[in-house]
Design a protein around this motif. Sequence first.
Motif, PDB file in Angstrom:
ATOM      1  N   ALA A  95      20.084 -19.611 -25.600  1.00 26.08           N
ATOM      2  CA  ALA A  95      19.726 -19.304 -24.072  1.00 26.08           C
ATOM      3  C   ALA A  95      20.892 -18.252 -23.509  1.00 26.08           C
ATOM      4  O   ALA A  95      20.708 -17.237 -22.991  1.00 26.08           O
ATOM      5  CB  ALA A  95      19.486 -20.502 -23.278  1.00 26.08           C
ATOM      6  N   VAL A  96      22.098 -19.008 -23.478  1.00 30.08           N
ATOM      7  CA  VAL A  96      23.277 -18.067 -23.099  1.00 30.08           C
ATOM      8  C   VAL A  96      23.320 -16.734 -23.687  1.00 30.08           C
ATOM      9  O   VAL A  96      23.539 -15.939 -22.866  1.00 30.08           O
ATOM     10  CB  VAL A  96      24.637 -19.004 -23.286  1.00 30.08           C
ATOM     11  N   GLY A  97      23.244 -16.729 -24.992  1.00 31.31           N
ATOM     12  CA  GLY A  97      23.293 -15.335 -25.586  1.00 31.31           C
ATOM     13  C   GLY A  97      22.375 -14.485 -25.169  1.00 31.31           C
ATOM     14  O   GLY A  97      22.703 -13.150 -25.033  1.00 31.31           O
ATOM     15  N   MET A  98      21.072 -14.842 -24.981  1.00 29.83           N
ATOM     16  CA  MET A  98      19.970 -14.018 -24.441  1.00 29.83           C
ATOM     17  C   MET A  98      20.257 -13.827 -23.005  1.00 29.83           C
ATOM     18  O   MET A  98      19.779 -12.668 -22.418  1.00 29.83           O
ATOM     19  CB  MET A  98      18.671 -14.716 -24.934  1.00 29.83           C
ATOM     20  N   ALA A 148      11.777 -26.379 -25.002  1.00 28.87           N
ATOM     21  CA  ALA A 148      11.332 -26.243 -23.782  1.00 28.87           C
ATOM     22  C   ALA A 148      12.202 -27.268 -22.755  1.00 28.87           C
ATOM     23  O   ALA A 148      12.633 -26.758 -21.494  1.00 28.87           O
ATOM     24  CB  ALA A 148       9.766 -27.050 -23.682  1.00 28.87           C
ATOM     25  N   SER A 149      12.825 -28.338 -23.384  1.00 26.42           N
ATOM     26  CA  SER A 149      13.671 -29.008 -22.466  1.00 26.42           C
ATOM     27  C   SER A 149      14.890 -28.372 -22.303  1.00 26.42           C
ATOM     28  O   SER A 149      15.730 -28.475 -20.829  1.00 26.42           O
ATOM     29  CB  SER A 149      13.991 -30.384 -23.103  1.00 26.42           C
ATOM     30  N   VAL A 150      15.545 -27.576 -23.183  1.00 24.20           N
ATOM     31  CA  VAL A 150      16.684 -26.682 -23.079  1.00 24.20           C
ATOM     32  C   VAL A 150      16.437 -25.943 -21.887  1.00 24.20           C
ATOM     33  O   VAL A 150      17.494 -25.360 -20.754  1.00 24.20           O
ATOM     34  CB  VAL A 150      17.357 -26.270 -24.203  1.00 24.20           C
ATOM     35  N   LEU A 151      15.240 -25.125 -21.997  1.00 27.82           N
ATOM     36  CA  LEU A 151      15.117 -23.936 -21.034  1.00 27.82           C
ATOM     37  C   LEU A 151      14.954 -24.428 -19.723  1.00 27.82           C
ATOM     38  O   LEU A 151      15.253 -23.923 -18.515  1.00 27.82           O
ATOM     39  CB  LEU A 151      13.516 -23.244 -21.644  1.00 27.82           C
ATOM     40  N   TRP A 169      14.669 -14.378 -20.328  1.00 27.06           N
ATOM     41  CA  TRP A 169      14.496 -13.406 -19.593  1.00 27.06           C
ATOM     42  C   TRP A 169      13.255 -13.288 -18.409  1.00 27.06           C
ATOM     43  O   TRP A 169      13.488 -12.911 -17.285  1.00 27.06           O
ATOM     44  CB  TRP A 169      14.140 -12.089 -20.298  1.00 27.06           C
ATOM     45  N   ALA A 170      12.098 -14.120 -18.573  1.00 28.90           N
ATOM     46  CA  ALA A 170      11.242 -14.315 -17.481  1.00 28.90           C
ATOM     47  C   ALA A 170      11.998 -15.134 -16.390  1.00 28.90           C
ATOM     48  O   ALA A 170      11.651 -15.101 -15.465  1.00 28.90           O
ATOM     49  CB  ALA A 170      10.089 -14.929 -18.146  1.00 28.90           C
ATOM     50  N   VAL A 230      14.887 -17.860 -31.774  1.00 26.39           N
ATOM     51  CA  VAL A 230      15.561 -16.711 -31.069  1.00 26.39           C
ATOM     52  C   VAL A 230      14.136 -15.930 -30.317  1.00 26.39           C
ATOM     53  O   VAL A 230      14.210 -15.644 -29.142  1.00 26.39           O
ATOM     54  CB  VAL A 230      16.349 -15.858 -31.822  1.00 26.39           C
ATOM     55  N   ILE A 231      13.226 -15.782 -31.208  1.00 23.74           N
ATOM     56  CA  ILE A 231      11.835 -14.575 -30.636  1.00 23.74           C
ATOM     57  C   ILE A 231      11.314 -15.647 -29.736  1.00 23.74           C
ATOM     58  O   ILE A 231      10.775 -14.923 -28.631  1.00 23.74           O
ATOM     59  CB  ILE A 231      11.099 -14.546 -31.727  1.00 23.74           C
ATOM     60  N   THR A 232      11.352 -16.897 -29.693  1.00 24.21           N
ATOM     61  CA  THR A 232      10.405 -17.870 -28.748  1.00 24.21           C
ATOM     62  C   THR A 232      11.320 -17.949 -27.514  1.00 24.21           C
ATOM     63  O   THR A 232      10.528 -17.751 -26.398  1.00 24.21           O
ATOM     64  CB  THR A 232      10.172 -19.329 -29.389  1.00 24.21           C
TER      65      THR A 232
END
Length: 306
Positions: A127-130, A248-251, A70-71, A62-64
């Motif tokens: 990712a969705v939660g953030m 990385a792939s999911v992002l 957000w960026a 989560v921290i990563t």
Amino acid sequence: MLFLSIFLGLLPSFLLIGLGGLVRGRLSDNAWQGLDRLNFEILFPALLFVAAASRPIEIAQVITMAPVVWAILGMGLALGWLTRRIGPDRFLDFAGAWQVTWRFNTALGLVAVALLQQGGLGEMAVAVGMGVPVANLFAVSALSRGGAMGLKQTLLKIALNPFLLASLSGLCVGLLKIQIPQPIMAPLDLLAKAAIPVALLSIGATMEWKALARLNRFSAAISAIKLVALPAFALACGVVLGLTPAVASVLVVFAALPTASAAHVLASAFGAERRLVATLIAQTTLLSALSLPLWITIAEVVFALR
């Protein structure tokens, strides 16, 4: 061959969207709106909760992921602002279109990550939660300038957003490694399985299929930011920051998604030009039929070499 296999993997989802367009006359507008509401309030929250809660999640993940998510959204915000000069004259109408550059279609995201060799629903749920609260805060900040809905009222709706509540609840369960009893998870699983097909049909039923014919300089710039610039930025982040291939792939997939199909609802609530937003939603969705499998292919190749 990799691109073709990924394209064929996504094809059933886009065919469901097409089917929604074909059968939209079989149901009234009120019925389609009811399906959207069902998905928003019950089915998709169940899917997001199950995706996050069904496996242990490490706090380091989560921290990563959170700062990069957000960026990505912030980059969409900044690049979208550069189109102000060629956008609608009225700022409120521009703001309605501006949100397209950072909002994301969760339904297609959860379909797309299933095609990845590494990473999947759990990472996308993170990712969705953030991303949900930040994306909505950006949209509200832009639209509230001259909008009809009060900022306090809209922020309250964001805080009670079912996607946000389900994602964060699932994240808490995953982080705490809580095992939910099967009799409770089983009905949630059934609801989760219904979410994506219902969402894809509804997207097709409400989409403007002739939107590509109205592609102009402004809408092309918005689409390029959403479908090209943001995934390229996410890919660069994954390489430069040395993220794991799964994350990385999911992002990259998250950044490459077309805009949220409900973006026009928020624009309309503030009094912005709804048709412009609906056109941009359709354009990014239709163009993503080619761009999304391409970015998945690039991510698979790049991160498989590390």
